[in-house]
Structures are given as C-alpha cells and as structure tokens.
Design an enzyme around this catalytic site. Structure first.
Site, short mmCIF file in Angstrom:
data_model
loop_
_atom_site.label_atom_id
_atom_site.label_comp_id
_atom_site.label_asym_id
_atom_site.label_seq_id
_atom_site.Cartn_x
_atom_site.Cartn_y
_atom_site.Cartn_z
N ARG A 136 2.46 -0.43 -6.86
CA ARG A 136 2.51 0.55 -5.77
C ARG A 136 3.97 0.87 -5.50
O ARG A 136 4.77 -0.02 -5.25
CB ARG A 136 1.85 0.02 -4.50
CG ARG A 136 1.50 1.15 -3.50
CD ARG A 136 1.05 0.65 -2.14
NE ARG A 136 2.11 -0.05 -1.48
CZ ARG A 136 2.05 -1.33 -1.08
NH1 ARG A 136 0.95 -2.05 -1.26
NH2 ARG A 136 3.09 -1.89 -0.51
N LYS A 171 19.06 -6.27 1.87
CA LYS A 171 17.77 -6.79 1.39
C LYS A 171 17.95 -8.03 0.52
O LYS A 171 18.63 -7.96 -0.51
CB LYS A 171 17.06 -5.72 0.56
CG LYS A 171 16.64 -4.51 1.34
CD LYS A 171 15.82 -3.58 0.46
CE LYS A 171 15.05 -2.59 1.30
NZ LYS A 171 14.06 -1.87 0.47
N GLU A 228 9.56 -10.68 -1.38
CA GLU A 228 8.45 -9.74 -1.27
C GLU A 228 7.60 -10.10 -0.06
O GLU A 228 7.67 -11.22 0.44
CB GLU A 228 7.56 -9.81 -2.52
CG GLU A 228 8.28 -9.57 -3.83
CD GLU A 228 8.95 -8.21 -3.90
OE1 GLU A 228 8.42 -7.25 -3.33
OE2 GLU A 228 10.02 -8.12 -4.51
N GLY A 229 6.79 -9.15 0.38
CA GLY A 229 5.78 -9.45 1.39
C GLY A 229 6.16 -9.03 2.80
O GLY A 229 5.36 -9.18 3.71
N ASN A 246 6.35 -2.22 -5.97
CA ASN A 246 5.65 -3.51 -6.03
C ASN A 246 4.93 -3.65 -7.36
O ASN A 246 4.08 -2.82 -7.69
CB ASN A 246 4.63 -3.61 -4.90
CG ASN A 246 5.28 -3.55 -3.54
OD1 ASN A 246 5.85 -4.52 -3.07
ND2 ASN A 246 5.23 -2.37 -2.90
N GLU A 261 10.66 0.84 -2.33
CA GLU A 261 10.57 -0.25 -3.29
C GLU A 261 9.39 -0.03 -4.21
O GLU A 261 8.54 0.83 -3.98
CB GLU A 261 10.45 -1.60 -2.58
CG GLU A 261 9.17 -1.75 -1.80
CD GLU A 261 8.93 -3.18 -1.32
OE1 GLU A 261 9.69 -4.09 -1.71
OE2 GLU A 261 7.96 -3.39 -0.57
#
Ligand code: GSH
Length: 470
Positions: free
Chosen positions: A124, A359, A363-364, A142, A140
């Site tokens: 995604r 950053k 992830e998440g 994913n 970003e």
C-alpha cells in the site's frame, strides 16, 4: 460540503451507519476486553470511521492509481539488487538492531544462493496532497502487513449506502464514491500465489500477533480466500511457528501438520513482534523454506524509510526502471527526503523544524518526530556522534488542506477539522519470468484531526474513510 449538519439529522445518520457497521462486519476487537483481541466472535466494536466520504480531485486519484503498478514493479526490481539493499542499510543496521537482524537473514539467504521464484507483493502506497504546491506526495510505501484491505472495502460500501439514503439532503451522489475491491483483489492474489506454488493440499498461513484488535480485517481476507477460491488458511504467531514448524528436505514448510504454500505476514513488522530468539528463529525458518513469502525479507527491506530516501536521490531510480515516463511519474510523487549526513539540510531542519518530519526506521505508526522535537532530537543525535543519525531520515513536511468531518468512534460522533491520507493498494505476482498480476487493488482513505501529527488507524490516531471524487 463544509456545512455543519443539524443535531437531529446527524444523530439519524450516525445511528444508521453504526447499525450498518454491525450488520456488515465493519468491526474490530474491543480494547476494553482482553479476550476480544484473541478469540473471534466476542467483544466486537465498530471500527472508527468517517460518516461521509472525503472529497478528492479526480486528477490526484488517477495519478495515485496509475502509480500502483509502477511501485509494484519497482519493489520487485529493487529487491533483486542485494548489494543496493545491504549497502544502503549498512549504517542503519549499526544503530538499529531490528533492521540489522533483517539484513542478517537477507545475507544468510544470499550465502545459500536462495532464489525466490514466486514473488508476491501486497503493498500500500500512502499519499497526501500538499496544499501549498498542489502536489500529490508519497508519504510511505508499505510492503509488509498493509492493513485494512478488508475494512477499507467495507467503508466504501457504507458510504455508498449512506449517500444512497441521504445523498440528496447532503448534496452528494453515491456514484462518486469509487468501488473498493481491495479485499477481493488481495484474496485473488493470495489464491493465485497458492496455485502457482502448485500443492493442492497446502494452506495459506497468516502470521499474526498474539493479541490483535484488527483480526476481522484479516478474517475478511481469509474468508474470501476460502469462499471464493476454496483455499484454506491457518493463523499462527511467530512463537507457534517456531514450536510447531519445520522445513522438509525439499524445502516444504510444514506447520502444525499443514504444508504451507504462502506465508502472509500480518505481524513481524515491528521489533515488538520479536520479544525473544524464538520469533527470529521462526522468521528465519519461513525465509529458508520454499513457501511464497508476502513479503520476502528482500521485499520487507525495500519498504524501509532508508530505501525510500535512497531511491529519491538523483539517478537512482534509473537503475531500476527503464521506462523514462515511469521514472518521471515516480519521481514526481517523491517529497523531499534526506539522510542525516547531509549537514546543510540538518542545519535547515534545526532552523525550521516545522517544515520537516524526522522518521526513524519503524513501521506501524506513532514513531515520527515533529515540530520543536525535531530540533531537540537533531541536537541530541549530533552530540552523541555520527552513528545515531543513521537511524533516521528527514522528510519534507506535507501540509494538506483541512476539511470538516464527522469522526465516529465508540458510537460517538466528533465534528472535527481533518486532513486525509490516501492509500492505494497494489498486488504483484510473478513466477520466474511470468508476471501474473501487476495491478492497482483498491484503496484506503484515512482521516484524522488536522492538529494531530501522527496517523494510523491501528495506532489509534485516524479513522477509516473513503473517497468522494470531484
Ligand atoms: N497487525 C495489524 C494488522 O495486521 O492489521 C496492524 C498492522 C499495521 O500496523 N500495519 C501498518 C498499516 O498499514 C503497516 S506496517 N497501518 C495502517 C493503519 O493502521 O492506519
């Protein structure tokens, strides 16, 4: 339609939407009840959602959709360049143990000359529209555990239902909400990967966390996989895979007595999912098997922020993409991205921290640094010396235009100024030289209060939404 609805009308709409959610499985496990994140069927609550879809100009929509197959292919190409991955991440790994462990598994597979012949990507790519420049920028990409293909599909249905009944009063036409086939497209890709692997008694294994609020989103996929494609799946945690799994001499992954043809990760993207060596052993076991991994270690690494930043450097895309129009289209959506060994940009960021996001490689959701914290963190990292800087990248901050939304959480509507992030799912499947799938596979709109820095539905900051094309 930035008009506030009357209380009475709003109440009716909210009630109808909540009933629809309950009846159609737009649900997550209830936070307040520990069992409801372990066992299906007990303690559900509606997923947080926006009451009406968020307007998006057609041109951005088209642009984002057209990028999906390009990113699918880019991920695949980059994943094949082991040196690029290892070299780009070599400094990250010194300060980030998690990425270091992933790189170690990647190296181990290289030394075994392991080939991933069937390659499945369920990605995604997330975007925001910057109001100052009128540009669509990628936030970003994913490549692991891209959430909400299931519930995201449902929100588009919910919105079409709401507009079907109340569109006239709202001045909105349900036909402007694009259909969202994310769940069926992802299930199809998993089913095709399963058949390419060609072992009729094998199952798809969904790697899950021990406690999972978002299990129904995952169950939507496995249910469609079973009902529409006749493919069975099992759900295992990394610890269970270590305890119950082994690899046969021919490479077959066997877990709990089942041959596994496709491993679909909905866990394993965060260090929290690896509390001990047990979980790392499971990840290595999976990687060393012949099962199709979604993602493979290489695909996982391509999704790191550091690689995103490396790909944005001049002349790097060209190494992976031949078609010049594709290069231009990809580059057009890249925001400013810098590594922290760029002194000039670090100084600019300390001077004007509000224009940047810092950053880390995580992830998440919930990990980024904003505002004056950017300055403080940069000062701290600089004091500590060079290596700490390598764990972070700097990104240009995007400023989307805000609009008025009704955010529904725990049955209660909140009228808020909001901003939205558009995610476009992409599915890619290749067996040796044969590209079987390379397509855009639906979307995920997420909306959050404009004053909140962080996003992410799973992390509790945003709500599920859909798109109203204008
Ligand atoms: N374990 C959960 C799941 O399988 O749904 C969460 C996974 C997760 O946080 N996925 C990230 C994501 O897509 C990508 S690594 N988040 C979207 C969001 O929470 O809004």
């Amino acid at each position: 339609s930035d008009e506030v609805l009357s209380d009475e009308f709003l109440e009716k709409l909210v009630s109808d939407a909540l009933v629809w959610s309950a009846l159609h499985g737009l649900v997550v496990g209830d936070r307040s009840n520990s069992i409801s994140c372990k066992v299906p069927g007990v303690g559900m609550v509606h997923a947080p959602f926006a009451l009406t879809p968020t307007p998006l100009p057609m041109s951005y929509w088209r642009q984002a959709c057209e990028l999906a197959p390009l990113f699918n292919e880019l991920v695949d190409r980059v994943s094949l360049d082991a040196d690029f991955l290892q070299n780009s991440l070599s400094r990250t790994k010194k300060v980030d143990e998690f990425t270091g462990r992933l790189l170690e598994i990647h190296l181990q597979m290289l030394s075994l000359d392991k080939k991933e012949e069937i390659r499945l990507g369920l990605h995604r790519s997330d975007y925001m529209v910057d109001s100052e420049t009128d540009m669509l920028y990628q936030i970003e990409l994913n490549t692991i555990s891209s959430s909400f293909p299931g519930l995201g599909s449902l929100v588009a249905d919910l919105h079409r239902n709401v507009l079907g009944h109340y569109g006239q009063d709202l001045g909105l036409d349900s036909r402007n909400v694009p259909e969202n086939p994310a769940v069926s497209q992802f299930a199809k890709a998993l089913a095709n990967a399963w058949s390419e692997y060609n072992a009729s008694s094998a199952v798809v294994m969904v790697v899950v966390q021990g406690e999972e609020r978002n299990m129904y989103d995952q169950y939507w996929l496995s249910t469609v996989l079973k009902d529409k494609h006749g493919v069975a799946s099992i759900r295992k945690t990394l610890a269970e895979i270590d305890a119950q799994g082994h690899v046969l001499p021919d490479g077959t992954l066997v877990v709990d007595g089942h041959s596994v043809s496709v491993v679909y990760f909905r866990a394993g993207y965060t260090p929290n999912d690896y509390p001990s060596e047990t979980e790392w052993r499971a990840r290595l076991l999976i990687e060393s098997s012949s099962a199709v991994k979604c993602p493979s270690i290489a695909y996982h690494l391509v999704g790191t922020k550091k690689i995103q930043q490396e790909l944005a450097k001049p002349d790097i895309l060209e190494r992976f993409v031949e078609n010049k129009d594709h290069v231009a289209a990809l580059r057009k959506c890249f925001a400013g991205l810098w590594s922290l060994d760029n002194d000039e940009i670090v100084r600019t960021a300390m001077d004007k921290p509000e224009l940047f996001v810092l950053k880390p490689q995580r992830e998440g959701g919930g990990n980024n640094i904003y505002g004056t914290d950017v300055r403080e963190m940069l000062i701290k990292l600089r004091k500590e010396g060079n290596d700490g800087l390598a764990a972070y990248i700097l990104m240009q901050r995007i400023f989307p235009k805000d609009s008025l939304s009704y955010l529904i959480r725990d049955g209660i509507s909140h009228t808020e100024k909001t901003i939205s992030e558009l995610g476009i799912y992409g599915a890619y499947l290749r067996n040796k030289d044969k590209v079987i799938i390379n397509e855009q596979s639906g979307y995920l709109m997420r909306t959050k209060v404009s004053s909140s820095n962080e996003g992410g539905v799973a992390a509790g900051f945003a709500v599920l939404d859909s798109v109203y094309l204008t």
